[in-house]
Design a protein around this motif. Structure first.
Motif, PDB file in Angstrom:
ATOM      1  N   LEU A 119       0.851  -1.193   0.000  1.00  0.00           N
ATOM      2  CA  LEU A 119       0.000   0.000   0.000  1.00  0.00           C
ATOM      3  C   LEU A 119       0.884   1.239   0.000  1.00  0.00           C
ATOM      4  O   LEU A 119       2.107   1.145   0.147  1.00  0.00           O
ATOM      5  CB  LEU A 119      -0.882   0.000   1.249  1.00  0.00           C
ATOM      6  CG  LEU A 119      -1.832  -1.169   1.390  1.00  0.00           C
ATOM      7  CD1 LEU A 119      -2.530  -1.105   2.738  1.00  0.00           C
ATOM      8  CD2 LEU A 119      -2.866  -1.150   0.269  1.00  0.00           C
ATOM      9  N   ASP A 120       0.265   2.385  -0.114  1.00  0.00           N
ATOM     10  CA  ASP A 120       1.041   3.617  -0.071  1.00  0.00           C
ATOM     11  C   ASP A 120       1.518   3.858   1.362  1.00  0.00           C
ATOM     12  O   ASP A 120       0.736   3.719   2.300  1.00  0.00           O
ATOM     13  CB  ASP A 120       0.169   4.785  -0.543  1.00  0.00           C
ATOM     14  CG  ASP A 120       0.991   6.019  -0.809  1.00  0.00           C
ATOM     15  OD1 ASP A 120       1.380   6.209  -1.973  1.00  0.00           O
ATOM     16  OD2 ASP A 120       1.258   6.769   0.146  1.00  0.00           O
ATOM     17  N   PRO A 121       2.800   4.238   1.562  1.00  0.00           N
ATOM     18  CA  PRO A 121       3.297   4.465   2.933  1.00  0.00           C
ATOM     19  C   PRO A 121       2.491   5.503   3.700  1.00  0.00           C
ATOM     20  O   PRO A 121       2.349   5.410   4.918  1.00  0.00           O
ATOM     21  CB  PRO A 121       4.733   4.948   2.722  1.00  0.00           C
ATOM     22  CG  PRO A 121       5.100   4.567   1.352  1.00  0.00           C
ATOM     23  CD  PRO A 121       3.850   4.407   0.563  1.00  0.00           C
ATOM     24  N   LEU A 122       1.918   6.465   2.978  1.00  0.00           N
ATOM     25  CA  LEU A 122       1.123   7.498   3.653  1.00  0.00           C
ATOM     26  C   LEU A 122      -0.117   6.920   4.318  1.00  0.00           C
ATOM     27  O   LEU A 122      -0.746   7.556   5.161  1.00  0.00           O
ATOM     28  CB  LEU A 122       0.714   8.578   2.651  1.00  0.00           C
ATOM     29  CG  LEU A 122       1.761   9.649   2.358  1.00  0.00           C
ATOM     30  CD1 LEU A 122       1.283  10.542   1.239  1.00  0.00           C
ATOM     31  CD2 LEU A 122       2.046  10.467   3.606  1.00  0.00           C
ATOM     32  N   SER A 123      -0.485   5.706   3.911  1.00  0.00           N
ATOM     33  CA  SER A 123      -1.678   5.098   4.508  1.00  0.00           C
ATOM     34  C   SER A 123      -1.433   4.775   5.977  1.00  0.00           C
ATOM     35  O   SER A 123      -2.370   4.659   6.750  1.00  0.00           O
ATOM     36  CB  SER A 123      -2.077   3.844   3.741  1.00  0.00           C
ATOM     37  OG  SER A 123      -1.138   2.824   3.925  1.00  0.00           O
ATOM     38  N   ILE A 124      -0.152   4.621   6.372  1.00  0.00           N
ATOM     39  CA  ILE A 124       0.139   4.288   7.778  1.00  0.00           C
ATOM     40  C   ILE A 124      -0.303   5.415   8.712  1.00  0.00           C
ATOM     41  O   ILE A 124      -1.152   5.186   9.579  1.00  0.00           O
ATOM     42  CB  ILE A 124       1.640   3.966   7.987  1.00  0.00           C
ATOM     43  CG1 ILE A 124       2.078   2.879   7.018  1.00  0.00           C
ATOM     44  CG2 ILE A 124       1.907   3.538   9.417  1.00  0.00           C
ATOM     45  CD1 ILE A 124       3.576   2.695   6.943  1.00  0.00           C
ATOM     46  N   PRO A 125       0.244   6.641   8.549  1.00  0.00           N
ATOM     47  CA  PRO A 125      -0.229   7.706   9.447  1.00  0.00           C
ATOM     48  C   PRO A 125      -1.717   7.996   9.269  1.00  0.00           C
ATOM     49  O   PRO A 125      -2.416   8.279  10.247  1.00  0.00           O
ATOM     50  CB  PRO A 125       0.625   8.920   9.064  1.00  0.00           C
ATOM     51  CG  PRO A 125       1.194   8.602   7.741  1.00  0.00           C
ATOM     52  CD  PRO A 125       1.320   7.109   7.668  1.00  0.00           C
ATOM     53  N   SER A 155     -11.006  -4.305  -0.672  1.00  0.00           N
ATOM     54  CA  SER A 155     -10.855  -2.882  -0.533  1.00  0.00           C
ATOM     55  C   SER A 155      -9.393  -2.612  -0.206  1.00  0.00           C
ATOM     56  O   SER A 155      -8.862  -3.201   0.734  1.00  0.00           O
ATOM     57  CB  SER A 155     -11.778  -2.447   0.598  1.00  0.00           C
ATOM     58  OG  SER A 155     -11.829  -1.082   0.691  1.00  0.00           O
ATOM     59  N   LEU A 156      -8.739  -1.775  -0.989  1.00  0.00           N
ATOM     60  CA  LEU A 156      -7.358  -1.429  -0.695  1.00  0.00           C
ATOM     61  C   LEU A 156      -7.353  -0.045  -0.056  1.00  0.00           C
ATOM     62  O   LEU A 156      -7.706   0.933  -0.695  1.00  0.00           O
ATOM     63  CB  LEU A 156      -6.509  -1.421  -1.973  1.00  0.00           C
ATOM     64  CG  LEU A 156      -6.416  -2.724  -2.768  1.00  0.00           C
ATOM     65  CD1 LEU A 156      -5.485  -2.542  -3.951  1.00  0.00           C
ATOM     66  CD2 LEU A 156      -5.933  -3.861  -1.900  1.00  0.00           C
ATOM     67  N   LYS A 157      -6.966   0.003   1.222  1.00  0.00           N
ATOM     68  CA  LYS A 157      -6.920   1.275   1.945  1.00  0.00           C
ATOM     69  C   LYS A 157      -5.489   1.493   2.395  1.00  0.00           C
ATOM     70  O   LYS A 157      -5.076   0.825   3.332  1.00  0.00           O
ATOM     71  CB  LYS A 157      -7.814   1.251   3.172  1.00  0.00           C
ATOM     72  CG  LYS A 157      -9.287   1.173   2.855  1.00  0.00           C
ATOM     73  CD  LYS A 157     -10.018   1.004   4.165  1.00  0.00           C
ATOM     74  CE  LYS A 157     -11.490   0.766   3.918  1.00  0.00           C
ATOM     75  NZ  LYS A 157     -12.179   0.328   5.128  1.00  0.00           N
ATOM     76  N   THR A 191      -1.325   2.808  17.698  1.00  0.00           N
ATOM     77  CA  THR A 191      -1.953   2.434  16.430  1.00  0.00           C
ATOM     78  C   THR A 191      -0.973   2.610  15.276  1.00  0.00           C
ATOM     79  O   THR A 191      -1.015   1.860  14.305  1.00  0.00           O
ATOM     80  CB  THR A 191      -3.220   3.267  16.143  1.00  0.00           C
ATOM     81  OG1 THR A 191      -2.881   4.634  16.282  1.00  0.00           O
ATOM     82  CG2 THR A 191      -4.347   2.908  17.060  1.00  0.00           C
ATOM     83  N   LEU A 192      -0.096   3.590  15.406  1.00  0.00           N
ATOM     84  CA  LEU A 192       0.904   3.787  14.366  1.00  0.00           C
ATOM     85  C   LEU A 192       1.760   2.526  14.226  1.00  0.00           C
ATOM     86  O   LEU A 192       2.017   2.046  13.115  1.00  0.00           O
ATOM     87  CB  LEU A 192       1.785   4.990  14.711  1.00  0.00           C
ATOM     88  CG  LEU A 192       2.565   5.593  13.549  1.00  0.00           C
ATOM     89  CD1 LEU A 192       1.615   6.210  12.540  1.00  0.00           C
ATOM     90  CD2 LEU A 192       3.534   6.649  14.062  1.00  0.00           C
ATOM     91  N   ALA A 193       2.143   1.980  15.369  1.00  0.00           N
ATOM     92  CA  ALA A 193       2.944   0.751  15.350  1.00  0.00           C
ATOM     93  C   ALA A 193       2.142  -0.378  14.706  1.00  0.00           C
ATOM     94  O   ALA A 193       2.635  -1.114  13.845  1.00  0.00           O
ATOM     95  CB  ALA A 193       3.347   0.374  16.776  1.00  0.00           C
ATOM     96  N   TYR A 194       0.882  -0.484  15.104  1.00  0.00           N
ATOM     97  CA  TYR A 194       0.028  -1.536  14.547  1.00  0.00           C
ATOM     98  C   TYR A 194      -0.121  -1.370  13.040  1.00  0.00           C
ATOM     99  O   TYR A 194      -0.004  -2.331  12.275  1.00  0.00           O
ATOM    100  CB  TYR A 194      -1.343  -1.496  15.226  1.00  0.00           C
ATOM    101  CG  TYR A 194      -2.316  -2.484  14.640  1.00  0.00           C
ATOM    102  CD1 TYR A 194      -2.291  -3.825  15.028  1.00  0.00           C
ATOM    103  CD2 TYR A 194      -3.246  -2.087  13.678  1.00  0.00           C
ATOM    104  CE1 TYR A 194      -3.155  -4.736  14.481  1.00  0.00           C
ATOM    105  CE2 TYR A 194      -4.125  -3.001  13.121  1.00  0.00           C
ATOM    106  CZ  TYR A 194      -4.078  -4.321  13.524  1.00  0.00           C
ATOM    107  OH  TYR A 194      -4.927  -5.222  12.967  1.00  0.00           O
ATOM    108  N   GLN A 195      -0.370  -0.117  12.616  1.00  0.00           N
ATOM    109  CA  GLN A 195      -0.573   0.136  11.182  1.00  0.00           C
ATOM    110  C   GLN A 195       0.695  -0.130  10.388  1.00  0.00           C
ATOM    111  O   GLN A 195       0.634  -0.534   9.233  1.00  0.00           O
ATOM    112  CB  GLN A 195      -1.048   1.571  10.941  1.00  0.00           C
ATOM    113  CG  GLN A 195      -2.407   1.881  11.515  1.00  0.00           C
ATOM    114  CD  GLN A 195      -3.505   0.977  10.993  1.00  0.00           C
ATOM    115  OE1 GLN A 195      -3.345   0.311   9.978  1.00  0.00           O
ATOM    116  NE2 GLN A 195      -4.613   0.933  11.707  1.00  0.00           N
TER     117      GLN A 195
END
Lengths: 201, 490
Positions: free
Chosen positions: B3-9, B121-123, B50-54
């Motif tokens: 996925l896009d790295p920006l999806s993490i934050p 769904s790709l999020k 959650t950041l760690a989880y994501q």
């Protein structure tokens, strides 16, 4: 219709023939006329209009009896609570509901017929609202057999046919003996395969 | 692919927002908690967790588009590997809200016919990647498997429809949900009594407050539905790329999606009372992919000139010009009786309220309903109809919102004709032509209501037979195509 001549369908003929033969040999008893052992075809799978087993009336009456009993108890409690001394009215409620349910069960049994036609399953049923349904075999997604506890004690079964439709997506045929239900399930399966269910949606 | 790295934050931010209402509750409900600094600490801590989880989610989420499947391996604790056959994909949708657009990311949803919810769904992926996936899936579905992008001829995109600002403005006006209005008018007599107590004479009170309230409610409804229509359909554009329709819409949240033409189940053209007066209509294309509550996404044309809508519909499904056959006149008598009974009950209830409770009002005003019943019955009957064509059955129903459904025989799932006790008395029946279309629950219009019973059973068999004919024809065609391709290869 082209379906009666499945061998003419190019590569499909090859996988079709053994599938049909297997069922046709097992279901001679229910088919009309003399089924040819050598070349079984769609015609050996179709049948005339069929009715349900009379035993289903007892199942429905019993089910009606259970609902009537529940309603009767509720009514009895309600009457006892609101106007003391009249819980016997619960018995009246039970009797009326039970009689109605019983009459409806008998009428429902009489109204029910189904027919395994050449290219579709045809059902007719309903007392208050009469419903006639045509389910083309191409549209059959899968066929189930189900047996509820009351049905089991009376030695009956239900065949359920699923389609991808949005309304009335599944059609169930109750009141069959387990053998009839199995036989119907097999027939419908074979007919659905023969109808080339590639375009189910 | 990841996925896009920006999806993490972003995803971490989302889960913090989901927590927001609990935090608000804590701040205002519990003083000992430490006020804003305490809450701030909780927010930061939760965000980090959650950041760690994501981050792990991101690392463990992989997808790959092969020649005939989309493979997705996902899951932090319980792993899930999926292979979605491209041939079975019905719709590919991209949606982006304001934040997504700022970050340059997008959510992509794949719909298949099975199941009641979105298949995958790709999020979230980058917008370019989403576009690439959408066009690649479209290309693979067409059976074009050449990976060399340059040699593969780019399919021509032909614009079919783009909404003008006039149409958008009209949509805001016409888009008023009339069902909401009728609900409001039903509600009014319930609300009115409390208002009327403010006046000396209840009759005067009712006369003043009822229209005022009605106007206010209509205005609010109009404002909300207008704003919604404008934000939802701003910049609407529909185009055709080979065998797919592409749409784009939305002001704040942008949506873009594909509708495969070969999977179209039914077309429905709907016009509400106002749109009908002004000569406008809307077109919806139903495929088997969406879940029933997703109705908005399938709207092919939100609002356009009626003639144009029909032209567009006919370019999608080549049905002939429609000439509707109405149900027999005795169907209308049925509605007169039905509405008459409802009117009589309302009048009786109003009379009973007037007579047996303290609240007195002009109960005889409800007698208007008795007069209105035959009119309503006629209008209902007038807007019913069906048309049996060589490849389609066209059905029409509804006065407030008239819906014309075009059902290809080839898409028919089951055909049902039913008769209630009351219908049997008048020798009428209802024919339901069911397809795998998705908005079956909301529109419910693929039926011919109250037609002659003999005609209904005749139609039932005709529709079923024509389905078989279509199947045979298509099978023939496929066989010919196969033979042709074998010959071409030899």
């Amino acid at each position: 219709m082209d379906d009666t001549d499945p061998a003419g369908d190019g590569p499909l003929g090859a996988e079709l023939e053994p599938a049909v033969r297997r069922v046709a040999t097992g279901t001679d008893a229910d088919t009309e006329g003399s089924p040819e052992e050598r070349v079984p075809d769609i015609e050996s799978l179709v049948g005339p209009q069929q009715t349900l087993e009379p035993g289903i009336q007892a199942v429905w009456i019993l089910q009606g009896g259970i609902s009537a009993a529940v309603l009767g108890v509720i009514a009895a409690v309600a009457f006892a609570f609101f106007s003391p001394g009249a819980p016997w009215l619960g018995g009246v409620v039970f009797t009326v509901v039970f009689l109605l349910a019983a009459a409806l069960s008998v009428l429902r049994y009489r109204s029910w017929t189904y027919e395994v036609r050449e290219d579709s399953l045809y059902l007719e049923r309903g007392v208050v609202t009469r419903v006639k349904t045509v389910v083309p075999y191409v549209r059959i997604q899968h066929v189930d057999a189900s047996r509820g506890p009351i049905e089991r004690t009376f030695g009956l079964a239900t065949t359920v046919v699923y389609t991808a439709g949005s309304r009335g997506a599944d059609v169930s045929i109750p009141g069959l003996t387990p053998e009839r239900a199995d036989d119907l399930q097999n027939r419908l399966k074979q007919l659905a395969i023969a109808a080339e269910g590639e375009d189910a949606v | 692919m990841n996925l896009d790295p920006l999806s993490i934050p972003y995803r971490a931010g989302e889960s913090v927002l989901r927590l927001a209402w609990v935090l608000i509750f804590l701040v205002f409900g519990n003083q000992t908690f430490g006020g804003f600094t305490g809450v701030g600490l909780v927010v930061v801590a939760w965000f980090l967790v959650t950041l760690a989880y994501q981050l792990v989610y991101y690392q463990r989420f992989e997808y790959e588009l092969t020649d005939d499947t989309l493979d997705i391996a996902s899951g932090v604790v319980s792993r899930r590997n999926r292979e979605i056959p491209i041939r079975r994909v019905q719709n590919v949708d991209i949606s982006r809200n304001v934040v997504h657009r700022l970050l340059g990311i997008a959510q992509i949803d794949l719909e298949t016919a099975g199941g009641s919810s979105t298949e995958a769904s790709l999020k979230y992926v980058s917008f370019e990647e989403a576009k690439r996936l959408q066009s690649e899936i479209g290309r693979l579905k067409r059976g074009d498997t050449s990976t060399d992008e340059t040699t593969a001829e780019a399919p021509t995109e032909r614009e079919l429809f783009a909404i003008t600002s006039k149409e958008l403005a009209l949509l805001g006006v016409i888009g008023i949900d009339l069902r909401l209005l009728s609900f409001v008018t039903v509600l009014l007599p319930v609300v009115a009594p409390s208002l009327t107590e403010q006046f000396g004479d209840p009759l005067v009170g009712l006369a003043v407050t009822a229209p005022l309230a009605a106007v206010a409610i209509v205005a609010v409804t109009a404002a909300i539905s207008g704003a919604l229509a404008v934000t939802n359909y701003y910049g609407f554009r529909l185009s055709r790329v080979s065998e797919e329709l592409h749409y784009e819409r939305g002001l704040l949240q942008r949506f873009s999606g594909t509708i495969p033409l070969e999977k179209v189940q039914t077309l429905s053209i709907s016009e509400n009372v106002i749109a009908r007066r002004l000569g406008y209509a809307s077109l919806a294309v139903e495929t088997a992919g969406y879940s029933p509550n997703d109705a908005g996404s399938q709207s092919a044309v939100p609002l356009a000139d009626r003639r144009r809508v029909f032209d567009l519909a006919q370019s999608v499904e080549s049905f002939e010009d429609v000439a509707f056959e109405r149900p027999p006149k005795r169907a209308r008598q049925r509605y007169v009786v039905r509405y008459g009974i409802v009117a009589a009950v309302v009048v009786a209830a109003a009379f009973a309220v007037d007579r047996f409770t303290g609240f007195t009002f002009a109960w005889y005003a409800t007698a208007v309903l008795v007069v209105a019943a035959p009119v309503a019955a006629h209008l209902k009957w007038r807007n019913l109809g069906y048309d049996l064509q060589s490849e389609y059955i066209v059905l029409r129903e509804g006065f407030w919102t008239r819906t014309i459904s075009v059902v290809p025989y080839y898409r028919v799932q089951t055909v049902v004709d039913s008769q209630t006790v009351f219908q049997r008395r008048r020798r009428l029946a209802t024919l339901v032509v069911d397809t795998a279309g998705s908005s079956g629950l909301t529109s419910g219009a693929t039926r011919a209501l109250d037609i002659d019973e003999a005609r209904a059973s005749e139609l039932r068999e005709i529709v079923a037979d024509r389905l078989q004919q279509e199947l045979v024809e298509r099978r023939e065609q496929r066989r010919r195509e196969r033979l042709d391709s074998i010959e071409a290869a030899a």
